[in-house]
Design a protein around this motif. Structure first.
Motif, PDB file in Angstrom:
ATOM      1  N   GLY A  83      -4.448  -6.600 -11.940  1.00 20.61           N
ATOM      2  CA  GLY A  83      -4.369  -5.227 -11.450  1.00 20.61           C
ATOM      3  C   GLY A  83      -5.189  -5.016 -10.191  1.00 20.61           C
ATOM      4  N   GLY A  86      -4.105  -5.270  -6.589  1.00 20.07           N
ATOM      5  CA  GLY A  86      -3.536  -4.117  -5.896  1.00 20.07           C
ATOM      6  C   GLY A  86      -4.384  -3.698  -4.704  1.00 20.07           C
ATOM      7  N   ALA A  89      -3.026  -5.603  -1.946  1.00 24.47           N
ATOM      8  CA  ALA A  89      -1.736  -5.046  -1.535  1.00 24.47           C
ATOM      9  C   ALA A  89      -1.925  -3.866  -0.593  1.00 24.47           C
ATOM     10  CB  ALA A  89      -0.928  -4.624  -2.764  1.00 24.47           C
ATOM     11  N   ARG A 154      -1.854   3.610  -8.819  1.00 23.76           N
ATOM     12  CA  ARG A 154      -0.478   3.092  -8.748  1.00 23.76           C
ATOM     13  C   ARG A 154      -0.458   1.631  -8.334  1.00 23.76           C
ATOM     14  NH1 ARG A 154       0.297   8.126  -6.924  1.00 23.76           N
ATOM     15  NH2 ARG A 154      -0.017   7.563  -4.761  1.00 23.76           N
ATOM     16  N   SER A 155      -1.250   1.281  -7.344  1.00 19.82           N
ATOM     17  CA  SER A 155      -1.282  -0.097  -6.853  1.00 19.82           C
ATOM     18  C   SER A 155      -1.769  -1.067  -7.934  1.00 19.82           C
ATOM     19  CB  SER A 155      -2.173  -0.179  -5.610  1.00 19.82           C
ATOM     20  OG  SER A 155      -2.097  -1.459  -5.049  1.00 19.82           O
ATOM     21  N   PHE A 156      -2.764  -0.645  -8.714  1.00 22.04           N
ATOM     22  CA  PHE A 156      -3.270  -1.463  -9.827  1.00 22.04           C
ATOM     23  C   PHE A 156      -2.132  -1.779 -10.795  1.00 22.04           C
ATOM     24  CE2 PHE A 156      -5.070  -1.977 -14.067  1.00 22.04           C
ATOM     25  CZ  PHE A 156      -6.198  -2.765 -13.864  1.00 22.04           C
ATOM     26  N   ASP A 158       1.191  -1.422 -10.307  1.00 17.48           N
ATOM     27  CA  ASP A 158       2.270  -2.174  -9.653  1.00 17.48           C
ATOM     28  C   ASP A 158       1.974  -3.669  -9.686  1.00 17.48           C
ATOM     29  OD1 ASP A 158       3.728   0.109  -9.066  1.00 17.48           O
ATOM     30  OD2 ASP A 158       3.029   0.233  -6.978  1.00 17.48           O
ATOM     31  N   GLU A 159       0.768  -4.032  -9.302  1.00 25.19           N
ATOM     32  CA  GLU A 159       0.404  -5.456  -9.269  1.00 25.19           C
ATOM     33  C   GLU A 159       0.295  -6.043 -10.665  1.00 25.19           C
ATOM     34  OE1 GLU A 159       0.299  -7.521  -6.599  1.00 25.19           O
ATOM     35  OE2 GLU A 159       1.110  -5.758  -5.578  1.00 25.19           O
ATOM     36  N   ASN A 162       3.760  -6.654 -11.942  1.00 22.44           N
ATOM     37  CA  ASN A 162       4.417  -7.752 -11.232  1.00 22.44           C
ATOM     38  C   ASN A 162       4.228  -9.081 -11.960  1.00 22.44           C
ATOM     39  OD1 ASN A 162       5.513  -6.295  -9.138  1.00 22.44           O
ATOM     40  ND2 ASN A 162       3.803  -6.647  -7.753  1.00 22.44           N
TER      41      ASN A 162
END
Length: 181
Positions: A83, A86, A89, A154-156, A158-159, A162
């Motif tokens: 996470g 992210g 990212a 959100r980035s945490f 999303d990653e 993934n």
């Protein structure tokens, strides 16, 4: 000569797919509920700062919920580090690694921050440690600052998602207009 799958094998394969989809949906639902229950961005007095307490609560609750429900056994530390990628990212110049029992935040040619890794099974402490790392990244990077607390959350996810099966992804809670319609 190729052997055709038996009906039992085909049923088992389909059952695994259905279970995986149900688990993925359940995880997304819980994460969305946690995000809805926590205060909205800007609800605090310091609207431009990073909401470390909110991030720690959301990530800790999500890690605690997901850890026993993944199809392949995954530890909280592994999911937390996934996470935290992210951060990279959002700003490719900033990375996070777990090294020698520490979470280490790296910037260009330097260590920005390091904190001891919590006990492997303590999701709440991992949420707090990850939030502390994220807060330092927020201070060190204008790109991450622009993303804000919500963007970091959100980035945490999303990653993190993934790294799960292709059916898992993070869906942020919908924002309601001020009039509630």
């Amino acid at each position: 000569m190729r052997r055709r799958p038996t009906h039992a094998r085909a049923r088992h394969s389909g059952a695994c797919h259905v279970r995986r989809s149900r688990v993925a949906r359940l995880i997304r639902l819980i994460v969305a509920m946690v995000c809805v229950v926590t205060p909205a961005p800007g609800a605090r007095a310091d609207q431009r700062g990073f909401d470390t307490a909110r991030v720690a609560a959301v990530w800790g609750a999500a890690l605690a919920f997901m850890a026993p429900r993944t199809l392949e056994p995954l530890g909280i530390p592994q999911m937390a580090v996934w996470g935290l990628s992210g951060i990279t990212a959002l700003d490719p110049d900033i990375t996070v690694q777990e090294q020698s029992g520490k979470l280490v935040l790296f910037g260009p040619n330097r260590v920005i921050y390091a904190t001891p890794a919590p006990p492997a099974g303590d999701a709440a402490k991992w949420g707090m440690a990850c939030a502390a790392v994220a807060a330092q990244a927020f201070r060190a990077s204008s790109a991450i600052e622009r993303a804000g607390t919500g963007g970091m959350i959100r980035s945490f996810f999303d990653e993190l998602f993934n790294h799960f099966d292709p059916y898992s992804r993070y869906v942020a809670p919908a924002t309601r207009p001020p009039n509630g319609r």
